[in-house]
Scaffold this motif. Structure first.
Motif, PDB file in Angstrom:
ATOM      1  N   PRO A   1      53.939  27.674  15.650  1.00 10.88           N
ATOM      2  CA  PRO A   1      53.019  27.209  14.729  1.00 10.88           C
ATOM      3  C   PRO A   1      53.347  27.533  13.287  1.00 10.88           C
ATOM      4  O   PRO A   1      53.749  29.423  13.200  1.00 10.88           O
ATOM      5  N   ALA A   2      53.050  27.802  12.360  1.00 15.21           N
ATOM      6  CA  ALA A   2      52.452  28.222  11.314  1.00 15.21           C
ATOM      7  C   ALA A   2      51.901  29.194  10.887  1.00 15.21           C
ATOM      8  O   ALA A   2      50.978  29.019  11.835  1.00 15.21           O
ATOM      9  N   LEU A   3      52.153  30.601  10.713  1.00 12.57           N
ATOM     10  CA  LEU A   3      51.644  31.614  10.685  1.00 12.57           C
ATOM     11  C   LEU A   3      51.269  31.730   9.388  1.00 12.57           C
ATOM     12  O   LEU A   3      51.415  31.308   8.591  1.00 12.57           O
ATOM     13  N   THR A   4      49.454  31.952   9.190  1.00 15.68           N
ATOM     14  CA  THR A   4      49.181  33.131   8.077  1.00 15.68           C
ATOM     15  C   THR A   4      49.864  33.812   7.056  1.00 15.68           C
ATOM     16  O   THR A   4      50.788  34.241   7.800  1.00 15.68           O
ATOM     17  N   PRO A   5      50.324  33.736   5.677  1.00 18.12           N
ATOM     18  CA  PRO A   5      50.878  34.410   5.093  1.00 18.12           C
ATOM     19  C   PRO A   5      50.903  35.287   5.634  1.00 18.12           C
ATOM     20  O   PRO A   5      49.943  35.983   5.430  1.00 18.12           O
ATOM     21  N   ARG A   6      51.750  36.773   5.410  1.00 20.33           N
ATOM     22  CA  ARG A   6      51.929  38.043   5.899  1.00 20.33           C
ATOM     23  C   ARG A   6      50.668  38.853   4.638  1.00 20.33           C
ATOM     24  O   ARG A   6      50.166  39.702   4.465  1.00 20.33           O
TER      25      ARG A   6
ATOM     26  N   ARG B   1      48.552  38.181   2.844  1.00 20.69           N
ATOM     27  CA  ARG B   1      47.108  37.430   3.001  1.00 20.69           C
ATOM     28  C   ARG B   1      46.834  38.641   4.276  1.00 20.69           C
ATOM     29  O   ARG B   1      45.409  39.418   3.801  1.00 20.69           O
ATOM     30  N   LEU B   2      47.268  38.983   5.425  1.00 23.17           N
ATOM     31  CA  LEU B   2      47.363  39.310   6.816  1.00 23.17           C
ATOM     32  C   LEU B   2      46.886  41.021   6.070  1.00 23.17           C
ATOM     33  O   LEU B   2      46.265  41.810   6.359  1.00 23.17           O
ATOM     34  N   ASP B   3      48.113  41.535   5.078  1.00 24.82           N
ATOM     35  CA  ASP B   3      48.256  42.749   4.327  1.00 24.82           C
ATOM     36  C   ASP B   3      46.804  43.493   4.063  1.00 24.82           C
ATOM     37  O   ASP B   3      46.587  44.388   3.612  1.00 24.82           O
ATOM     38  N   LEU B   4      46.457  42.147   2.862  1.00 26.01           N
ATOM     39  CA  LEU B   4      45.412  42.004   1.896  1.00 26.01           C
ATOM     40  C   LEU B   4      44.087  42.493   2.663  1.00 26.01           C
ATOM     41  O   LEU B   4      43.479  43.607   2.168  1.00 26.01           O
ATOM     42  N   ALA B   5      43.966  41.911   3.881  1.00 22.77           N
ATOM     43  CA  ALA B   5      42.538  41.973   4.290  1.00 22.77           C
ATOM     44  C   ALA B   5      42.345  43.134   5.264  1.00 22.77           C
ATOM     45  O   ALA B   5      42.007  44.208   5.279  1.00 22.77           O
ATOM     46  N   ARG B   6      43.350  43.778   5.761  1.00 21.24           N
ATOM     47  CA  ARG B   6      43.817  45.129   6.576  1.00 21.24           C
ATOM     48  C   ARG B   6      43.576  46.016   5.450  1.00 21.24           C
ATOM     49  O   ARG B   6      43.221  47.464   5.293  1.00 21.24           O
ATOM     50  N   THR B   7      44.158  46.004   4.144  1.00 21.87           N
ATOM     51  CA  THR B   7      43.990  47.329   3.583  1.00 21.87           C
ATOM     52  C   THR B   7      42.337  46.983   3.197  1.00 21.87           C
ATOM     53  O   THR B   7      41.737  47.678   2.815  1.00 21.87           O
ATOM     54  N   ALA B   8      41.707  45.603   2.586  1.00 22.51           N
ATOM     55  CA  ALA B   8      40.490  45.751   2.127  1.00 22.51           C
ATOM     56  C   ALA B   8      39.759  46.609   3.650  1.00 22.51           C
ATOM     57  O   ALA B   8      38.425  46.557   3.023  1.00 22.51           O
ATOM     58  N   THR B   9      40.290  45.655   3.749  1.00 21.84           N
ATOM     59  CA  THR B   9      38.961  46.879   5.592  1.00 21.84           C
ATOM     60  C   THR B   9      39.048  48.235   5.649  1.00 21.84           C
ATOM     61  O   THR B   9      37.860  48.764   5.485  1.00 21.84           O
TER      62      THR B   9
END
Length: 64
Positions: free
Chosen positions: A21-26, A28-36
């Motif tokens: 399955p298509a994964l979420t772009p990497r 976006r995931l890195d941006l979410a982790r950094t923001a958290t």
């Protein structure tokens, strides 16, 4: 090429869309982790003065 039914078994390493399955772009995931992480660090830094004030008032016997 004949189409396989959805319930067909797929071999190991199959690259079809059902198996991979298509994964979420990497990014976006890195941006979410950094923001958290930034929000958690900011919350910790903002609570330090209140902890220090509470400790100092407790040491002086001030009931506030």
């Amino acid at each position: 090429m004949a189409r396989r039914p959805v319930s067909a078994l797929h071999p190991i390493g199959c690259t079809c869309k059902l198996c991979q399955p298509a994964l979420t772009p990497r990014r976006r995931l890195d941006l979410a982790r950094t923001a958290t992480r930034v929000l958690v660090i900011l919350a910790v830094v903002l609570t330090i003065p209140f902890i220090v004030a509470s400790a100092l008032s407790g040491g002086k016997g001030d009931p506030r």
